[in-house]
Design an enzyme around this catalytic site. Structure first.
Site, PDB file in Angstrom:
ATOM      1  N   GLY A  22      -1.720  -8.157  -8.121  1.00 32.22           N
ATOM      2  CA  GLY A  22      -2.864  -7.878  -8.821  1.00 32.22           C
ATOM      3  C   GLY A  22      -4.242  -7.603  -7.765  1.00 32.22           C
ATOM      4  O   GLY A  22      -4.128  -7.149  -6.565  1.00 32.22           O
ATOM      5  N   LEU A  24      -6.133  -5.090  -8.403  1.00 30.21           N
ATOM      6  CA  LEU A  24      -5.629  -3.643  -8.256  1.00 30.21           C
ATOM      7  C   LEU A  24      -6.409  -2.606  -7.566  1.00 30.21           C
ATOM      8  O   LEU A  24      -7.633  -2.672  -7.841  1.00 30.21           O
ATOM      9  CB  LEU A  24      -5.009  -3.177  -9.657  1.00 30.21           C
ATOM     10  CG  LEU A  24      -3.869  -4.026 -10.279  1.00 30.21           C
ATOM     11  CD1 LEU A  24      -3.460  -3.797 -11.675  1.00 30.21           C
ATOM     12  CD2 LEU A  24      -2.731  -4.111  -9.507  1.00 30.21           C
ATOM     13  N   GLY A  27      -4.496   2.243  -4.074  1.00 32.18           N
ATOM     14  CA  GLY A  27      -3.080   2.197  -3.459  1.00 32.18           C
ATOM     15  C   GLY A  27      -1.905   1.680  -4.696  1.00 32.18           C
ATOM     16  O   GLY A  27      -0.936   2.393  -4.856  1.00 32.18           O
ATOM     17  N   HIS A  28      -2.365   0.537  -5.335  1.00 32.48           N
ATOM     18  CA  HIS A  28      -1.523   0.310  -6.581  1.00 32.48           C
ATOM     19  C   HIS A  28      -1.323   1.215  -7.475  1.00 32.48           C
ATOM     20  O   HIS A  28      -0.323   1.490  -7.812  1.00 32.48           O
ATOM     21  CB  HIS A  28      -2.037  -1.118  -7.161  1.00 32.48           C
ATOM     22  CG  HIS A  28      -2.254  -2.188  -6.387  1.00 32.48           C
ATOM     23  ND1 HIS A  28      -3.306  -3.004  -6.101  1.00 32.48           N
ATOM     24  CD2 HIS A  28      -1.115  -2.933  -5.394  1.00 32.48           C
ATOM     25  CE1 HIS A  28      -3.278  -3.861  -5.200  1.00 32.48           C
ATOM     26  NE2 HIS A  28      -2.054  -3.841  -5.149  1.00 32.48           N
ATOM     27  N   GLN A  52       5.103 -16.533  -0.627  1.00 33.84           N
ATOM     28  CA  GLN A  52       4.963 -15.648   0.512  1.00 33.84           C
ATOM     29  C   GLN A  52       3.766 -15.764   1.375  1.00 33.84           C
ATOM     30  O   GLN A  52       3.609 -15.157   2.365  1.00 33.84           O
ATOM     31  CB  GLN A  52       5.047 -14.226   0.069  1.00 33.84           C
ATOM     32  CG  GLN A  52       3.727 -13.394  -0.622  1.00 33.84           C
ATOM     33  CD  GLN A  52       4.327 -12.270  -1.244  1.00 33.84           C
ATOM     34  OE1 GLN A  52       5.027 -12.155  -2.096  1.00 33.84           O
ATOM     35  NE2 GLN A  52       3.682 -11.241  -0.865  1.00 33.84           N
ATOM     36  N   GLY A 138       4.527   0.091  -1.468  1.00 36.59           N
ATOM     37  CA  GLY A 138       3.751   0.887  -0.406  1.00 36.59           C
ATOM     38  C   GLY A 138       4.087   0.889   1.044  1.00 36.59           C
ATOM     39  O   GLY A 138       4.211  -0.054   1.407  1.00 36.59           O
ATOM     40  N   LYS A 140       2.078   1.468   3.146  1.00 34.63           N
ATOM     41  CA  LYS A 140       1.169   0.409   3.673  1.00 34.63           C
ATOM     42  C   LYS A 140       1.783  -0.923   4.447  1.00 34.63           C
ATOM     43  O   LYS A 140       1.502  -1.487   5.700  1.00 34.63           O
ATOM     44  CB  LYS A 140       0.191   0.093   2.798  1.00 34.63           C
ATOM     45  CG  LYS A 140      -0.767  -1.246   3.033  1.00 34.63           C
ATOM     46  CD  LYS A 140      -2.062  -1.068   3.830  1.00 34.63           C
ATOM     47  CE  LYS A 140      -2.864  -2.148   3.712  1.00 34.63           C
ATOM     48  NZ  LYS A 140      -2.361  -3.517   3.540  1.00 34.63           N
ATOM     49  N   ASP A 141       2.574  -1.460   3.726  1.00 33.87           N
ATOM     50  CA  ASP A 141       3.477  -2.678   4.053  1.00 33.87           C
ATOM     51  C   ASP A 141       4.783  -2.122   4.677  1.00 33.87           C
ATOM     52  O   ASP A 141       5.838  -2.466   3.848  1.00 33.87           O
ATOM     53  CB  ASP A 141       3.573  -3.727   2.894  1.00 33.87           C
ATOM     54  CG  ASP A 141       2.351  -4.096   2.571  1.00 33.87           C
ATOM     55  OD1 ASP A 141       1.643  -5.118   3.052  1.00 33.87           O
ATOM     56  OD2 ASP A 141       1.509  -3.659   1.626  1.00 33.87           O
ATOM     57  N   SER A 177      -6.279  -5.177  -1.091  1.00 40.22           N
ATOM     58  CA  SER A 177      -6.870  -6.131  -1.855  1.00 40.22           C
ATOM     59  C   SER A 177      -7.934  -7.136  -0.935  1.00 40.22           C
ATOM     60  O   SER A 177      -8.843  -7.658  -1.253  1.00 40.22           O
ATOM     61  CB  SER A 177      -6.062  -7.265  -2.666  1.00 40.22           C
ATOM     62  OG  SER A 177      -5.108  -6.300  -3.452  1.00 40.22           O
TER      63      SER A 177
HETATM   64  P1  AMP Z   1       0.121  -6.165  -3.035  1.00 34.64           P
HETATM   65  O1  AMP Z   1      -0.525  -6.577  -4.569  1.00 34.64           O
HETATM   66  O2  AMP Z   1      -0.972  -6.289  -1.926  1.00 34.64           O
HETATM   67  O3  AMP Z   1       1.231  -7.202  -2.711  1.00 34.64           O
HETATM   68  O4  AMP Z   1       0.748  -4.849  -3.032  1.00 34.64           O
HETATM   69  C1  AMP Z   1       1.582  -4.175  -3.819  1.00 34.64           C
HETATM   70  C2  AMP Z   1       1.874  -2.951  -3.413  1.00 34.64           C
HETATM   71  O5  AMP Z   1       1.189  -1.979  -3.393  1.00 34.64           O
HETATM   72  C3  AMP Z   1       2.947  -3.054  -2.273  1.00 34.64           C
HETATM   73  O6  AMP Z   1       4.022  -2.403  -2.391  1.00 34.64           O
HETATM   74  C4  AMP Z   1       1.942  -2.561  -1.407  1.00 34.64           C
HETATM   75  O7  AMP Z   1       2.518  -1.764  -0.104  1.00 34.64           O
HETATM   76  C5  AMP Z   1       0.999  -1.548  -1.992  1.00 34.64           C
HETATM   77  N1  AMP Z   1       0.010  -1.247  -1.472  1.00 34.64           N
HETATM   78  C6  AMP Z   1      -1.000  -1.950  -1.169  1.00 34.64           C
HETATM   79  N2  AMP Z   1      -1.993  -1.275  -0.464  1.00 34.64           N
HETATM   80  C7  AMP Z   1      -1.607   0.075  -0.613  1.00 34.64           C
HETATM   81  C8  AMP Z   1      -2.159   1.247  -0.171  1.00 34.64           C
HETATM   82  N3  AMP Z   1      -3.227   1.491   0.653  1.00 34.64           N
HETATM   83  N4  AMP Z   1      -1.446   2.542  -0.172  1.00 34.64           N
HETATM   84  C9  AMP Z   1      -0.394   2.488  -0.863  1.00 34.64           C
HETATM   85  N5  AMP Z   1       0.302   1.394  -1.305  1.00 34.64           N
HETATM   86  C10 AMP Z   1      -0.174   0.116  -1.244  1.00 34.64           C
END
Ligand code: AMP
Length: 271
Positions: A22, A24, A27-28, A52, A138, A140-141, A177
């Site tokens: 969330g 969002l 990127g999401h 996590q 993403g 990013k991770d 986020s």
């Molecule tokens: P999170 O909500 O932070 O767990 O991220 C959910 C998904 O969004 C994960 O697969 C992240 O790698 C992806 N994500 C987060 N930030 C970015 C970004 N800046 N660009 C692309 N994907 C992203």
């Protein structure tokens, strides 16, 4: 969720899953667009996964703007939002944990003990509930992508894992986020992450191939930012997360906020 997924599959639909916690952002939404392009049904999961987070991390204060998230997903026209509560995913008696092994050991795994076990456990549960054909993560991770690919393959999930490019703001900061935690000064200091990646890319493009010197360059840029405390900045192989390799990965604390970023130094840096 599973009943819905089964109805869809029975009707010949394909299911693309975008797992998120969330809060969002662009990127999401890029993952949602990628899922939309390849599947007839798109499910976004929103779950702040306690497993996590380490005991002294930001689980409690992690942003949870549920109404804004649902509005964004509504506008994007996703077919379902899977938003289980904690008791649904982890009832009191649940005790199974998924440990992926070698790729989880270094870097994020070393600095955040138990983190990838939490990620792998929830990802398997999300795959199971949504009966996803494909799942979108993403870049990013980057280490998470490597862990999820290993997991999906080792446990014969049949889920195709897609990695999508990192979305950055106009100045190069990877959208996250956790950027919401940053003050204006800290946001400026956070640009040191992308600056350091950009410098390594420029050196590589100019012919530098010595991993020690490329690594030193990243550290030099980060050291010039007084608000930055470096957890690690390394060059690794993108599937094993061990040296040698051209994937520059870094984790840096700016004040109380821990940020990560990465880029393959053999590829041009966007912007
Ligand atoms: P999170 O909500 O932070 O767990 O991220 C959910 C998904 O969004 C994960 O697969 C992240 O790698 C992806 N994500 C987060 N930030 C970015 C970004 N800046 N660009 C692309 N994907 C992203």
């Amino acid at each position: 969720m599973r009943a819905l997924a089964r109805l869809w599959h029975a009707a010949g639909e394909t299911v693309g899953l975008v797992p998120t916690m969330g809060a969002l952002h662009a990127g999401h939404m890029s993952l949602v667009a990628a899922a939309r392009a390849e599947n007839s049904k798109v499910v976004v999961s929103v779950f702040v996964n306690p497993l996590q987070f380490g005991p002294h991390e930001d689980f409690e204060r992690y942003p949870r703007p549920v109404d804004a998230d649902l509005a964004l997903l509504g506008e994007a026209g996703v077919d379902a939002v899977y938003m289980p509560d904690q008791a649904t995913l982890y009832p009191a008696a649940s005790s199974t944990r998924v440990r992926v092994g070698v790729v989880t050991e270094a870097l994020e795994g070393e600095h955040r003990p138990g983190h990838f076990e939490g990620v792998a456990t929830v990802v398997i549960k999300l795959f199971s509930a949504t009966e996803a054909d494909r799942a979108y993560f993403g870049q990013k991770d980057a280490q998470q992508v490597a862990v999820v690919k290993r997991l999906a393959s080792d446990l014969d999930t049949g889920v195709e894992i897609r990695a999508c490019p990192t979305v950055r703001d106009a100045e190069g900061l990877a959208v996250s986020s956790r950027n919401a935690y940053l003050s204006a000064d800290e946001r400026a200091a956070a640009l040191s992450l992308s600056r350091s990646l950009r410098a390594a890319v420029a050196d590589y493009a100019a012919g530098e191939r010595d991993p020690g010197r490329l690594r030193a360059r990243m550290h030099e840029i980060l050291a010039a930012e007084p608000r930055a405390t470096v957890d690690y900045a390394e060059l690794v192989d993108p599937s094993t997360f061990r040296p040698p390799g051209t994937l520059a990965v870094l984790a840096v604390r700016i004040g109380k906020t821990r940020l990560i970023d990465n880029h393959d130094v053999a590829k041009p840096f966007p912007g």
